[in-house]
Write an enzyme that holds these catalytic residues in place. Structure first.
Site, PDB file in Angstrom:
ATOM      1  N   HIS A  90      89.200  75.675  72.358  1.00  0.00           N
ATOM      2  CA  HIS A  90      88.788  74.267  71.753  1.00  0.00           C
ATOM      3  C   HIS A  90      87.634  74.276  70.789  1.00  0.00           C
ATOM      4  O   HIS A  90      86.444  74.243  71.312  1.00  0.00           O
ATOM      5  CB  HIS A  90      88.136  73.462  73.016  1.00  0.00           C
ATOM      6  CG  HIS A  90      87.775  71.905  72.998  1.00  0.00           C
ATOM      7  ND1 HIS A  90      86.706  71.672  72.504  1.00  0.00           N
ATOM      8  CD2 HIS A  90      88.840  70.745  73.020  1.00  0.00           C
ATOM      9  CE1 HIS A  90      86.693  70.141  72.398  1.00  0.00           C
ATOM     10  NE2 HIS A  90      87.844  69.770  72.601  1.00  0.00           N
ATOM     11  N   PHE A  91      87.657  74.821  69.784  1.00  0.00           N
ATOM     12  CA  PHE A  91      88.572  75.017  68.879  1.00  0.00           C
ATOM     13  C   PHE A  91      88.574  76.395  68.332  1.00  0.00           C
ATOM     14  O   PHE A  91      87.387  76.523  68.015  1.00  0.00           O
ATOM     15  CB  PHE A  91      88.861  73.898  67.849  1.00  0.00           C
ATOM     16  CG  PHE A  91      89.159  72.709  68.353  1.00  0.00           C
ATOM     17  CD1 PHE A  91      90.420  72.172  68.958  1.00  0.00           C
ATOM     18  CD2 PHE A  91      88.071  71.830  68.499  1.00  0.00           C
ATOM     19  CE1 PHE A  91      90.403  70.686  69.491  1.00  0.00           C
ATOM     20  CE2 PHE A  91      88.159  70.451  68.817  1.00  0.00           C
ATOM     21  CZ  PHE A  91      89.519  69.877  69.236  1.00  0.00           C
TER      22      PHE A  91
END
Length: 151
Positions: A52-53
Site C-alpha cells: 500500500h503502495f
C-alpha cells in the site's frame, strides 16, 4: 493508573494487540479517562507499505482509525477501577471520518483523543491524527466494553 505517560510495556498490559497490529508506541498528556495523545512512529519497515503502495507508500486510513481507537482504549483504561480493568473493548462505530492528508514513512503520528460521552459500557470519543501541525484524519469513534477479560 498514576502514570502521566504510558510506555510500550504499559500499553501491552492493557491492549491485547501485538505486532503488526499494535499501532501505538506511547501515550502522553493523559487526563485519566478523559483525554490524551498517542504517539506512533511510522517507519518504512511497516508491513502494510509492501502492498500500500510499493512505489508510493501511504499509511492506510483504516489503520489510522485503528490507532485512534487503540489510543482511546488506552486513555480510558487510565481511569478504570479494578473491576473494569482488563475488559475487552470493541469498536462499534465510526462517524464523520475525514481524511485530509497522507501519512508516509518517517512521519510521527500524534493521535489526539477526547471522551465526549459515556453511557454504561458505551463510550464516544472525538479523535484526530496530526503529523506536525497538519490534520490527517478526524472521526468520532464509538466503543463498548464487552465484560469479557479474554478473547
Amino acid at each position: 493508573m498514576e502514570n502521566t505517560v504510558l510506555y510500550i510495556d504499559d500499553i501491552k498490559k492493557i491492549l491485547p494487540h501485538r505486532y503488526p497490529f499494535l499501532l501505538v508506541d506511547r501515550v502522553i498528556d493523559i487526563v485519566p479517562g478523559q483525554s490524551g495523545t498517542g504517539i506512533k512512529n511510522v517507519t518504512a519497515n511497516e508491513e502494510f507499505f509492501q502492498g500500500h503502495f510499493p512505489t508510493s507508500p501511504v499509511m492506510p486510513g483504516v489503520l489510522m482509525l485503528e490507532a485512534m481507537a487503540q489510543t482511546a482504549v488506552l486513555v480510558g483504561a487510565t481511569a478504570e477501577t479494578e473491576e473494569l480493568r482488563g475488559q475487552i473493548v470493541f469498536l462499534t462505530g465510526i462517524d464523520d471520518a475525514k481524511f485530509k492528508n497522507q501519512v508516509i514513512p518517517g512521519d510521527q503520528l500524534h493521535i489526539k483523543v477526547e471522551k465526549v460521552a459515556q453511557r454504561g459500557a458505551f463510550e464516544k470519543w472525538k479523535a484526530s491524527v496530526y503529523v506536525e501541525d497538519k490534520l490527517c484524519v478526524s472521526a468520532v469513534l464509538s466503543a463498548m466494553k464487552s465484560g469479557k477479560t479474554k478473547l
